[in-house]
Design an enzyme around this catalytic site. Structure first.
Site, short mmCIF file in Angstrom:
data_model
loop_
_atom_site.label_atom_id
_atom_site.label_comp_id
_atom_site.label_asym_id
_atom_site.label_seq_id
_atom_site.Cartn_x
_atom_site.Cartn_y
_atom_site.Cartn_z
N ASP A 276 0.80 -1.22 0.00
CA ASP A 276 0.00 0.00 0.00
C ASP A 276 0.84 1.27 0.00
OD1 ASP A 276 -2.19 -1.56 -0.11
OD2 ASP A 276 -2.94 -1.13 1.89
N TYR B 136 -10.05 -0.73 2.16
CA TYR B 136 -9.64 -0.58 3.55
C TYR B 136 -9.32 0.87 3.89
CZ TYR B 136 -9.28 -5.26 5.61
OH TYR B 136 -9.57 -6.47 6.18
#
Length: 631
Positions: free
Chosen positions: A296, A380
């Protein structure tokens, strides 16, 4: 020339970003199809920053990764916006060195690319879906798997979801069994995997719809946090002081929030602290999901995904916000208002004792300073929280929430939880790498591994009650790739051998790991090569300015071996040297039914606690509480 910054580590301003783009244009580094995959401050070396004094000249430099989206050409550039000069231009071989991070434009382009592909359309129609306007292709990083024809191509892999109507949350309806491999330069689907015809789960999961959630409860009374005299911290530009603590706030497009030059009572502790990488490896080995492993930070740029925070929702109390200025894909400044939140929190009892003999009864309350930001990466949401405590403790906590990634649920699956009728949530991990450039009372630091040791019954231990602790000095980088072990209470002590407390002991802090599982994928797997940092809980390396990221510079589609494995290959001494700690922490997520349709916060993190750094309890001077509700 832009107005001079006030400090070598000051965050990039909008004017500096504009100047960088103008400079690149002047030197013919930009074409109509060039995009900025990254533009960040090129921080001066540690030695240079420590030697700098107010009023000294500054050379403000930037580094950029430039991607030509028409040709795939990638160039890494370092330039000075102070001198208005290009210092370095490097051509990147993407087949060997990996691809730049994924651009927002590319995520958007994928929708058009896959929906124009006749094979993909046919696969979706076979699943009874004909309204393509309601299909939501989800572009995901491709990884590196030695699949024929992929090396050197800029790729995304695309799973899809469908909404029942525009406002319906599509995560409840995965279109499983089909995945498109997309070449972003050629702008076409190069391969379609259609492995299984699975039902699309029907039940909706709209957590923001009262029809689904029911009416809001009315039993919760107002809870307000006030500081009528204002906060105890002071802010001067990027510099924050609070109860003996001092540090500078930084914000990087890749790492997000950075703490610079963290000190307590005018004693340096950490030169630079950040979350330098995170990886989310999934456990499903099926033909459409074996490649699901996301970095990420390196692939999606955590800082670029920062949220604008809202008072009373994301932060409570007497808040000081900081805006973040980032470069967009065109190299223009983009402001994220209220990106960073600074505030104080009460944290219960600090210390307490009611004495049997003197009948003295004393209680003091703990308080912490919170520096935080939130980033949304796809499904998320991650909150990154640095905590500084009155007793000298430093904590990092990551709060994970949002929506779990979903699949069609195969009965008795070994790799997913059924969270709603026919809806699965694959098992996965969230593994973070904290980069801690240490400076504990100076740059000459050392690390010992401390383990509890049970002693057998014997002449020196006739009743079997004895236990002790062992300390093993980590002297070289080859010795310092370590795993946590809660069975022996393992912690790592960072000390300064050249500085002692009043008892003659080296001043020290201990790193307390949570000790949750490290990377669970097989050691021969692609993700173990690419995320080697996550195979150990601790790495210790000598400090080098160009060793920034635990998985290397260009993580996207890199074949592996970059980052920490390369950093430790020269096996330098780390005993009493200028060192960096890289700490892997995180969670292994077996989703629960209660995690659907939106997931309550799950937490993970670590702590740095003083262990001989002070000469006694440093909070004896904390005053008793005088609040009206404390009698």
């Amino acid at each position: 020339m832009t107005a001079p910054a006030g400090h070598p580590l000051a965050r990039l301003s909008a004017a500096e970003i504009d100047s960088a783009r103008t400079l690149f244009q002047k030197h013919d580094l930009l074409t109509p199809t060039t995009r900025f995959a990254l533009l960040a401050l090129e921080e001066p070396t540690k030695d240079a920053v420590l030697a700098w004094r107010t009023g000294d000249p500054l050379d403000r430099r930037v580094r950029a990764t430039l991607l030509d989206v028409a040709t795939g050409q990638v160039r890494a550039v370092v330039a000075s916006v102070t001198r208005e000069e290009i210092d370095q231009v490097t051509e990147v071989d993407t087949a060997v060195d990996g691809q730049p991070p994924i651009l927002l434009d590319e995520f958007i382009a994928v929708d058009e690319i896959v929906k124009a592909d006749p094979e993909w359309r046919a696969a979706i129609e076979r699943r009874g879906i004909t309204d393509f306007d309601l299909v939501r292709p989800c572009p995901l990083s491709a990884g590196s798997y030695d699949i024929e024809g992929e090396r050197g191509r800029r790729l995304l892999r695309v799973l899809s979801f469908v909404a029942n109507r525009p406002e319906d949350h599509c995560w409840a309806h995965p279109i499983d069994g089909v995945v498109a491999y997309v070449d972003l330069i050629e702008k076409q689907v190069i391969q379609l995997i259609d492995s299984a015809l699975l039902p699309v789960p029907a039940e909706e999961g709209n957590y923001d719809d009262p029809v689904f959630t029911g009416p809001p409860r009315e039993s919760l009374k107002a809870l307000e946090i006030t500081q009528p005299d204002g906060p105890s911290f002071q802010v001067d530009g990027d510099e924050v002081t609070w109860e003996g603590w001092k540090f500078r706030i930084g914000f990087d497009p890749r790492e997000g929030l950075v703490l610079h030059q963290l000190s307590i009572q005018d004693r340096p502790l950490v030169y630079r602290a950040s979350i330098a990488e995170m990886v989310v490896p999934y456990a499903d080995p099926s033909p459409v999901r074996f490649w699901q492993n996301y970095f990420d930070a390196g692939e999606y740029l955590l800082g670029q995904q920062a949220n604008s925070l809202v008072l009373g929702c994301d932060c409570l109390g007497e808040i000081r916000y900081f805006d973040a200025v980032l470069a967009d894909g065109d190299g223009n400044p983009r402001e994220v208002s209220n990106a960073i939140c600074l505030h104080e929190e009460d944290f219960g009892v600090l210390w307490k004792h009611s004495d049997l003999f003197t009948e003295a009864a004393e209680t003091r309350r703990q308080r912490r300073l919170v520096i935080s930001y939130w980033a949304t990466v796809g499904n998320y949401d991650y909150g990154f929280f640095w905590y500084l405590y009155l007793d000298g403790t430093v904590e990092m906590e990551v709060k994970a929430t949002g929506v779990v990634f979903t699949s069609s649920y195969a009965q008795e699956s070994d790799y997913a939880t059924e969270i709603a009728p026919g809806l699965g949530a694959p098992y996965h991990q969230h593994l973070f790498s904290a980069r801690l450039d240490m400076m504990l009372d100076g740059v000459g630091n050392a690390v010992d591994e401390l383990d509890v040791r049970r002693l057998p019954v014997g002449e020196a231990n006739p009743y079997g009650n004895a236990f002790t602790r062992t300390a093993t000095r980590l002297t070289r980088e080859s010795e310092a790739a370590r795993s946590a072990d809660n069975s022996v209470g393992r912690v790592w002590r960072i000390s300064n051998p050249g500085r002692t407390n009043r008892l003659g002991q080296p001043v020290a802090y201990v790193l307390r790991p949570e000790g949750q599982p490290a990377l669970l994928a097989d050691e021969t797997s692609s993700i173990a090569r690419r995320a080697a940092f996550a195979t150990k809980h601790l790495w210790v390396t000598r400090q080098h300015a160009d060793e920034r990221y635990p998985a290397g510079e260009n993580v996207n589609q890199h074949p592996g071996g970059a980052g920490l494995p390369a950093f430790v290959a020269d096996d330098e001494s780390i005993d009493g040297e200028d060192i960096v700690l890289w700490h892997t922490f995180g969670s292994t997520h077996f989703p629960r039914v209660e995690d659907w349709p939106v997931m309550p916060v799950d937490r993970c993190g670590f702590a740095l606690r003083p262990a001989g750094f002070f000469d006694r309890n440093p909070t004896l001077d904390v005053p008793a509480t005088t609040a009206k509700h404390c009698h």
